[in-house]
Enzyme design. Structure first.
Site, PDB file in Angstrom:
ATOM      1  N   ARG A 100      30.122  37.592  36.322  1.00 41.40           N
ATOM      2  CA  ARG A 100      29.954  38.540  35.214  1.00 41.40           C
ATOM      3  C   ARG A 100      30.365  37.909  33.888  1.00 41.40           C
ATOM      4  NH1 ARG A 100      34.042  42.513  38.259  1.00 41.40           N
ATOM      5  NH2 ARG A 100      33.099  41.382  40.004  1.00 41.40           N
ATOM      6  N   ASP A 121      37.935  34.388  40.036  1.00 42.40           N
ATOM      7  CA  ASP A 121      36.833  34.371  41.006  1.00 42.40           C
ATOM      8  C   ASP A 121      35.752  35.401  40.648  1.00 42.40           C
ATOM      9  OD1 ASP A 121      35.395  33.545  43.167  1.00 42.40           O
ATOM     10  OD2 ASP A 121      36.625  34.572  44.671  1.00 42.40           O
ATOM     11  N   ASP A 169      31.124  27.720  43.447  1.00 39.20           N
ATOM     12  CA  ASP A 169      32.163  28.699  43.115  1.00 39.20           C
ATOM     13  C   ASP A 169      33.370  28.537  44.045  1.00 39.20           C
ATOM     14  OD1 ASP A 169      33.673  30.858  42.340  1.00 39.20           O
ATOM     15  OD2 ASP A 169      32.314  32.386  43.144  1.00 39.20           O
ATOM     16  N   ASP A 199      25.717  29.812  45.036  1.00 37.43           N
ATOM     17  CA  ASP A 199      26.055  30.770  43.983  1.00 37.43           C
ATOM     18  C   ASP A 199      25.181  30.598  42.731  1.00 37.43           C
ATOM     19  OD1 ASP A 199      27.545  33.027  43.499  1.00 37.43           O
ATOM     20  OD2 ASP A 199      29.248  31.963  42.628  1.00 37.43           O
ATOM     21  N   LYS A 205      39.376  30.544  46.374  1.00 33.57           N
ATOM     22  CA  LYS A 205      38.855  31.192  47.578  1.00 33.57           C
ATOM     23  C   LYS A 205      39.488  30.567  48.815  1.00 33.57           C
ATOM     24  CE  LYS A 205      34.193  32.376  45.968  1.00 33.57           C
ATOM     25  NZ  LYS A 205      34.317  33.829  46.139  1.00 33.57           N
TER      26      LYS A 205
END
Ligand code: BES
Ligand code: MN
Ligand code: ZN
Length: 496
Positions: A353, A349, A272, A290, A279
């Site tokens: 979900r 990011d 990720d 992740d 990030k």
């Protein structure tokens, strides 16, 4: 590792290492008293000197005790008798496991599971003992130019009892060992670098599980297959990456044909970066973890299949990288999920979900008894609960309670946060049914609120393991959590 159970006479037991429990009281307990008699009071004199610390898990190694058949005796403190509880027992077994993992011997006899923890049955004692001893022996195989030559650690452990161990005790040991083996798979998948552990690799690992266990059926969808299903939200995360995505479906049918399955859904983001909402660089390597939710599903399946547990289980894993690129999703893009609900992606990011929601919609077709998703979902969960406790949110309080209680007995705790309707307002969007972020307040709750919009048709719980799935710093590495919680949850449902 092998773990077995048997009745034994401590002082007469021949072994490279006999592990006995000692209470930090005037009366050190039956095992120490027996050895004291056998050694003409030598043990009592050693204890009287105070060489063994009082705290549960402290240990003292003795060699060549007169009157004792074992080559070595490891004394392990159980703490004060009146304070003896789950935690003291676990500390003693973990310390034993660490010691045995570095011992230059191939077998040992551990008498600690014979010491009763209040309110715990015998199977709990052996299950916990086998799990902690076997898990302590876990080693990640680091690729080095020169292989380590010295091999240490015992391969066979006997759990010793004063009386003949019951079938429950022996079964508990097998369960603990299977759990540790499952955790080992979970930990290794987490620890592998993201250039090895890709979505394709996760798919191959699932297929291997299917080959090893007839009871596990595996189906792996590629990008075209995922498009056909209609997982537009999942695909919007995958589209920026050169590594192709996978959607992995595992089915384990150990229960009656008509029993509704428990469905486990694991976040499988193999790296990720944050995507276009990139990030910061510091510590970004840890985003290889992740996919620990996905790894916990695979580890749990392995443990359940190894034991042929009488339950029906489905595992769903959306696996992808989250990368920035010229064709990556941009903030403000609007996508359509499998459920038909549209999503304005305000932050790329918040990708977990986006892949989970489509897998959760897919779960409907299994008419589940319940669905539990496991995800390293929010940094906010680490702010709320730190690294000791997983976040737990659910649309069914009974299910939440069941998981929370199981977490306690499994030594793998989760704590419930609320899913009140008011938080849903934070997900309002001017351009779609919902936004994928809810602002800074209550980030763990709004993430779960997002998922709750896709789980209305069944009982559902969400475990946020962002703080518990791995450790940072000098001990950097995957923990195998929450496999103990999941495994014990399923074990309970299978046997009650
Ligand atoms: N995988 C991260 C969550 C995470 C961060 C886990 C750090 C463990 C350690 C997740 O995909 C993420 O980036 N979440 C964002 C959500 C935010 C943009 C709403 C976060 O937590 O910052
Ligand atoms: Mn992210
Ligand atoms: Zn993530």
């Amino acid at each position: 590792m092998e773990v077995s159970t048997k009745a034994l006479v401590p002082e007469k037991q021949k072994t490279a290492c006999l592990v006995v429990g000692v209470f930090a009281d005037k009366d050190p307990g039956p095992q120490a008293n027996r050895l004291n008699d056998a050694t003409d009071g030598q043990l009592g004199r050693i204890l009287a000197r105070g060489d063994l610390e009082a705290r549960a898990g402290a240990s003292l190694l003795l060699s060549g005790l007169n009157g004792v058949a074992a080559e070595r005796v490891l004394l392990v403190s159980m703490g004060k008798g009146e304070e003896f509880n789950d935690k003291a027992y676990r500390n003693a077994l973990s310390a034993t496991g660490r010691f045995l993992a570095s011992l230059k011997a191939d077998e040992a006899v551990v008498a600690l599971a014979d010491i009763a923890v209040p309110n715990r049955d015998l199977a709990w004692h052996t299950r916990t003992a086998a799990q902690l001893i076997a898990d302590a022996a876990y080693k990640y195989d680091v690729p080095r130019a020169k292989k380590e030559e010295e091999t240490r650690g015992v391969a066979r452990v006997v759990l010793g009892f004063a009386l003949k161990p019951t079938a429950d005790a022996t079964r508990g040991a097998a369960q603990g060992l299977a759990l540790a083996n499952g955790m080992s798979l979970t930990r290794t998948l987490g620890n592998l670098p993201a250039n090895v552990c890709t979505p394709t690799y996760l798919g191959e690992t699932a297929k291997k599980l299917g080959k090893a266990h007839k009871s596990v059926k595996v189906e792996v969808f590629d990008k075209a297959g995922i498009e056909k299903i209609g997982m537009g939200s999942f695909l919007s995360v995958a589209q920026g990456s050169v590594q192709p995505p996978r959607f992995i479906v595992l089915k384990y049918n150990g229960g009656k044909a008509k029993t509704k399955p428990v469905v486990l859904v694991g976040k499988g983001v193999t790296f990720d970066t944050g995507g276009i909402s990139l990030k910061p660089g510091e510590g970004m390597d840890e985003m290889k973890y992740d996919m620990c939710g996905a790894a916990s599903v695979l580890g749990t399946f392995q443990a359940v299949a190894e034991l042929d547990l009488p339950i029906n289980l489905v595992g769903l894993i959306p696996a992808t990288e989250n990368m920035p690129s010229g064709i990556a999703t941009k903030p403000g893009d609007v996508v359509t999920s499998l459920s038909g609900q549209t999503i304005e992606i305000l932050n790329t990011d918040a990708e977990g979900r986006l892949i989970l929601c489509d897998a959760l919609t897919y779960a409907e077709r299994f008419d589940p008894a319940c669905v539990v998703d496991i995800a390293t979902l929010t940094g906010a969960c680490i702010i709320a609960l730190g690294h000791h406790t997983s976040g737990l949110l659910a649309n069914d309080d009974e299910l939440a309670r069941e998981l929370q209680d199981t977490g306690v007995s499994a030594g793998d705790r989760a704590w419930q946060l609320p899913l009140f309707d008011e938080y849903q307002e934070q997900l309002k969007s001017n351009f779609a049914d919902m936004a994928n972020i809810g602002g800074r307040p209550a980030g763990t709750i709004t993430a779960a609120c997002f998922l709750a919009r896709y789980t209305k048709k069944y009982k559902w719980a969400h475990l946020d393991v962002a703080g518990t799935a791995w450790k940072s710093g000098a001990e950097k590495g995957a923990t195998g959590r929450p496999v103990p919680l999941l495994f014990n949850f399923i074990l309970q449902r299978a046997t009650h």
